[in-house]
Design a protein around this motif. Structure first.
Motif, mmCIF file in Angstrom:
data_model
loop_
_atom_site.group_PDB
_atom_site.id
_atom_site.type_symbol
_atom_site.label_atom_id
_atom_site.label_comp_id
_atom_site.label_asym_id
_atom_site.label_seq_id
_atom_site.Cartn_x
_atom_site.Cartn_y
_atom_site.Cartn_z
ATOM 1 N N GLU A 61 -13.316 -8.701 -11.480
ATOM 2 C CA GLU A 61 -13.061 -7.176 -12.308
ATOM 3 C C GLU A 61 -12.069 -6.418 -12.099
ATOM 4 O O GLU A 61 -12.563 -5.383 -11.345
ATOM 5 C CB GLU A 61 -14.397 -6.204 -11.888
ATOM 6 N N SER A 62 -11.194 -6.693 -12.275
ATOM 7 C CA SER A 62 -9.993 -6.090 -12.354
ATOM 8 C C SER A 62 -10.276 -4.962 -13.596
ATOM 9 O O SER A 62 -9.717 -3.492 -13.197
ATOM 10 C CB SER A 62 -8.816 -6.484 -12.667
ATOM 11 N N PRO A 63 -10.811 -4.713 -15.081
ATOM 12 C CA PRO A 63 -10.972 -3.816 -15.685
ATOM 13 C C PRO A 63 -11.526 -2.739 -14.944
ATOM 14 O O PRO A 63 -11.836 -1.143 -15.140
ATOM 15 C CB PRO A 63 -11.736 -4.512 -16.586
ATOM 16 N N THR A 64 -13.195 -2.695 -13.840
ATOM 17 C CA THR A 64 -13.587 -1.817 -13.451
ATOM 18 C C THR A 64 -13.129 -1.492 -11.527
ATOM 19 O O THR A 64 -14.387 -1.087 -11.059
ATOM 20 C CB THR A 64 -15.352 -2.482 -13.567
ATOM 21 N N THR A 65 -12.037 -1.890 -11.672
ATOM 22 C CA THR A 65 -11.610 -1.259 -10.338
ATOM 23 C C THR A 65 -10.705 -0.549 -9.946
ATOM 24 O O THR A 65 -9.761 -0.377 -11.275
ATOM 25 C CB THR A 65 -11.002 -2.230 -9.384
ATOM 26 N N THR A 66 -10.904 0.409 -9.030
ATOM 27 C CA THR A 66 -8.764 1.104 -9.097
ATOM 28 C C THR A 66 -7.797 1.028 -8.844
ATOM 29 O O THR A 66 -8.166 -0.593 -8.271
ATOM 30 C CB THR A 66 -9.422 2.598 -8.239
ATOM 31 N N ASP A 67 -6.854 1.255 -9.156
ATOM 32 C CA ASP A 67 -5.276 0.849 -8.764
ATOM 33 C C ASP A 67 -5.572 0.820 -7.296
ATOM 34 O O ASP A 67 -4.669 -0.181 -6.331
ATOM 35 C CB ASP A 67 -3.811 1.166 -9.116
ATOM 36 N N ALA A 68 -5.791 1.850 -6.560
ATOM 37 C CA ALA A 68 -5.809 1.960 -5.314
ATOM 38 C C ALA A 68 -7.044 0.725 -4.560
ATOM 39 O O ALA A 68 -6.340 0.244 -3.116
ATOM 40 C CB ALA A 68 -6.603 3.282 -4.706
ATOM 41 N N GLU A 69 -7.985 0.463 -4.755
ATOM 42 C CA GLU A 69 -9.109 -0.402 -4.733
ATOM 43 C C GLU A 69 -7.886 -2.139 -4.953
ATOM 44 O O GLU A 69 -8.287 -3.223 -4.185
ATOM 45 C CB GLU A 69 -10.272 -0.511 -5.471
ATOM 46 N N LYS A 70 -7.883 -2.167 -6.053
ATOM 47 C CA LYS A 70 -6.573 -3.258 -5.815
ATOM 48 C C LYS A 70 -6.291 -3.844 -4.834
ATOM 49 O O LYS A 70 -5.683 -4.641 -4.525
ATOM 50 C CB LYS A 70 -5.791 -3.631 -7.621
ATOM 51 N N THR A 71 -5.296 -2.332 -4.630
ATOM 52 C CA THR A 71 -4.136 -2.734 -3.305
ATOM 53 C C THR A 71 -4.930 -3.144 -1.584
ATOM 54 O O THR A 71 -4.249 -3.329 -0.905
ATOM 55 C CB THR A 71 -2.754 -1.402 -3.539
ATOM 56 N N ALA A 72 -6.063 -1.995 -2.141
ATOM 57 C CA ALA A 72 -6.268 -2.099 -0.433
ATOM 58 C C ALA A 72 -7.398 -3.303 -0.236
ATOM 59 O O ALA A 72 -7.528 -4.311 0.472
ATOM 60 C CB ALA A 72 -7.903 -1.255 -0.719
ATOM 61 N N LEU A 73 -7.838 -4.054 -1.531
ATOM 62 C CA LEU A 73 -8.083 -5.271 -1.383
ATOM 63 C C LEU A 73 -7.010 -6.549 -1.510
ATOM 64 O O LEU A 73 -7.011 -7.916 -0.060
ATOM 65 C CB LEU A 73 -8.735 -6.032 -2.471
ATOM 66 N N LEU A 74 -5.767 -6.739 -1.654
ATOM 67 C CA LEU A 74 -4.987 -6.719 -1.459
ATOM 68 C C LEU A 74 -4.090 -7.516 0.085
ATOM 69 O O LEU A 74 -4.417 -8.232 0.712
ATOM 70 C CB LEU A 74 -3.567 -6.669 -2.460
ATOM 71 N N ARG A 75 -4.166 -5.743 0.736
ATOM 72 C CA ARG A 75 -3.563 -6.084 1.677
ATOM 73 C C ARG A 75 -4.676 -6.787 2.606
ATOM 74 O O ARG A 75 -4.423 -7.139 3.403
ATOM 75 C CB ARG A 75 -3.621 -4.840 1.828
ATOM 76 N N ALA A 76 -5.972 -6.581 2.786
ATOM 77 C CA ALA A 76 -7.151 -6.728 3.329
ATOM 78 C C ALA A 76 -6.792 -7.926 2.976
ATOM 79 O O ALA A 76 -6.780 -8.875 4.285
ATOM 80 C CB ALA A 76 -8.200 -5.698 3.531
ATOM 81 N N VAL A 77 -7.265 -8.746 2.587
ATOM 82 C CA VAL A 77 -6.800 -9.778 2.037
ATOM 83 C C VAL A 77 -5.312 -11.118 2.957
ATOM 84 O O VAL A 77 -5.743 -12.454 3.213
ATOM 85 C CB VAL A 77 -7.382 -10.772 0.912
ATOM 86 N N ARG A 78 -4.665 -10.764 2.521
ATOM 87 C CA ARG A 78 -3.294 -11.083 2.616
ATOM 88 C C ARG A 78 -3.478 -10.539 4.504
ATOM 89 O O ARG A 78 -2.568 -11.873 4.991
ATOM 90 C CB ARG A 78 -2.218 -10.194 1.936
ATOM 91 N N GLU A 79 -3.802 -9.952 5.522
ATOM 92 C CA GLU A 79 -4.151 -9.968 6.772
ATOM 93 C C GLU A 79 -4.656 -11.263 7.326
ATOM 94 O O GLU A 79 -4.214 -11.233 7.848
ATOM 95 C CB GLU A 79 -3.681 -8.004 6.912
ATOM 96 N N ALA A 80 -5.825 -11.136 6.306
ATOM 97 C CA ALA A 80 -6.590 -12.350 6.849
ATOM 98 C C ALA A 80 -6.603 -13.693 7.152
ATOM 99 O O ALA A 80 -6.922 -14.422 7.559
ATOM 100 C CB ALA A 80 -8.084 -12.035 6.194
ATOM 101 N N LEU A 81 -5.436 -13.847 6.114
ATOM 102 C CA LEU A 81 -4.831 -15.148 6.072
ATOM 103 C C LEU A 81 -3.395 -15.865 6.537
ATOM 104 O O LEU A 81 -2.974 -14.904 6.985
ATOM 105 C CB LEU A 81 -4.756 -15.277 4.460
ATOM 106 N N ALA A 82 -3.182 -16.846 7.189
ATOM 107 C CA ALA A 82 -1.524 -17.715 7.175
ATOM 108 C C ALA A 82 -1.333 -17.592 6.544
ATOM 109 O O ALA A 82 -0.983 -17.212 5.043
ATOM 110 C CB ALA A 82 -2.075 -18.467 7.721
ATOM 111 N N PRO A 83 0.503 -17.121 6.685
ATOM 112 C CA PRO A 83 1.551 -16.583 6.490
ATOM 113 C C PRO A 83 2.371 -17.431 5.048
ATOM 114 O O PRO A 83 2.129 -17.196 3.357
ATOM 115 C CB PRO A 83 2.570 -16.320 7.246
ATOM 116 N N GLY A 84 1.509 -19.193 5.039
ATOM 117 C CA GLY A 84 1.583 -20.143 4.390
ATOM 118 C C GLY A 84 0.668 -20.166 3.718
ATOM 119 O O GLY A 84 0.467 -21.127 2.253
ATOM 120 N N ILE A 85 -0.734 -19.496 3.091
ATOM 121 C CA ILE A 85 -1.618 -19.180 2.484
ATOM 122 C C ILE A 85 -1.277 -18.260 1.178
ATOM 123 O O ILE A 85 -1.073 -17.665 0.912
ATOM 124 C CB ILE A 85 -3.065 -19.010 2.731
#
Length: 306
Positions: A61-85
């Motif tokens: 749903e990128s058309p209806t999420t803000t730039d800040a929400e996109k960044t927060a989502l990316l940071r949260a998911v990246r932190e939750a996963l192992a570096p190799g994924i």
């Protein structure tokens, strides 16, 4: 007659089986459910169903999420996963300047690659499309996956344009929703680009002509069912691959070709299964009860057979 040597298996810069992950929202839809996103990301990748994730794409749903929400989502998911994924960030927009800004922010937030869609609505000519992609790829140090989906953007990346873009050192892959298997196969034969199917019904056909794998919306709910076809094919078990592919088609049809956007059907099914999802944001509307019932039935049948 001497047959030519088989073409080597395509490289997989982001793995083979990628999920175009939804963006979970709070029950009211007014905020991103970051904890739910982390839980979902772990579920999709922990046991090998998905080798990587794509965030903030069409399904996200990128058309209806803000730039800040996109960044927060990316940071949260990246932190939750192992570096190799690998975690790719969708950064496409109708504006080159905005796309560059999103690309740079995604790189700062820890993305492993970028998904960049063809600029939409303005229908730029091929020279402008090429310049757009080059501007983005030149602005970051991350590998770029081009997103060719003319049904949504109104214009496709033509064959000659794709060949020229393949020469850029950071343009490494394509998410292919062109529904033009002939042209895709020709590009695969001429370039080093890793081709990922963006249309589940073409996952196996594209792999058979040299594609790398897929970026799938249906993988949000059935990652192993889709992965089974890919694994069987790569093991040389073509009949088994065909069987797995065919078993998934009823669910694929209901989720992706029933007249509703895939985001709507995916969130409806995920919610019914108790997975982090939340509502869709307007202008999308939730699926009707009878649609959810049909999705659940197709899902149960696939899980029972696969």
């Amino acid at each position: 007659m001497t047959l030519p040597a088989p073409r080597p298996a395509p490289t997989a810069p982001f793995g083979r089986a990628l999920c175009a992950m939804i963006t979970p929202f709070s029950p009211t839809g007014d905020s991103v459910d970051l904890a739910g996103a982390q839980k979902l990301a772990d579920r999709l990748t922990a046991d090998g169903g998905c080798e990587g994730l794509v965030l903030n794409g069409t399904t996200g749903e990128s058309p209806t999420t803000t730039d800040a929400e996109k960044t927060a989502l990316l940071r949260a998911v990246r932190e939750a996963l192992a570096p190799g994924i690998p975690v790719l960030a969708g950064v496409g927009s109708a504006s080159t300047a905005h796309t560059v800004e999103l690309a740079r922010e995604a790189e700062r937030a820890g993305a492993d690659g970028l998904l960049v869609v063809t600029p939409y609505y303005s229908r730029p000519p091929q020279a402008a499309i090429e310049a757009h992609f080059r501007r983005v790829a030149d602005a970051v140090s991350l590998p770029v996956m081009l997103y060719d989906i003319p049904g949504r953007t109104g214009v496709r990346i033509e064959y000659e344009t794709m060949l020229r873009l393949a020469e850029h050192p950071r343009i490494t892959a394509v998410k292919d929703c062109s529904y033009d298997l002939l042209t895709s196969a020709r590009v695969i034969a001429r370039t080093r680009l890793a081709y990922y199917s963006g249309s589940e019904e073409l996952n196996l056909p594209l792999r058979a002509v040299g594609g790398t794998g897929y970026v799938s919306t249906v993988a949000n709910v059935a990652p192993h069912a889709l992965r089974a076809a890919l694994d069987a094919f790569d093991a040389g078990e073509v009949a088994a691959a065909t069987r797995h592919h065919q078993l998934a088609l009823p669910l694929v049809q209901l989720m992706m070709a029933s007249g509703l956007p895939g985001t709507v059907t995916t969130k409806a099914l995920m919610g019914a299964l108790g997975l982090p999802a939340g509502p869709v944001r307007e202008p999308l509307q939730p699926a009707a009860t009878e649609v959810v019932d049909g999705l659940l039935a197709a899902y149960a049948e696939l899980m029972a057979q696969d």
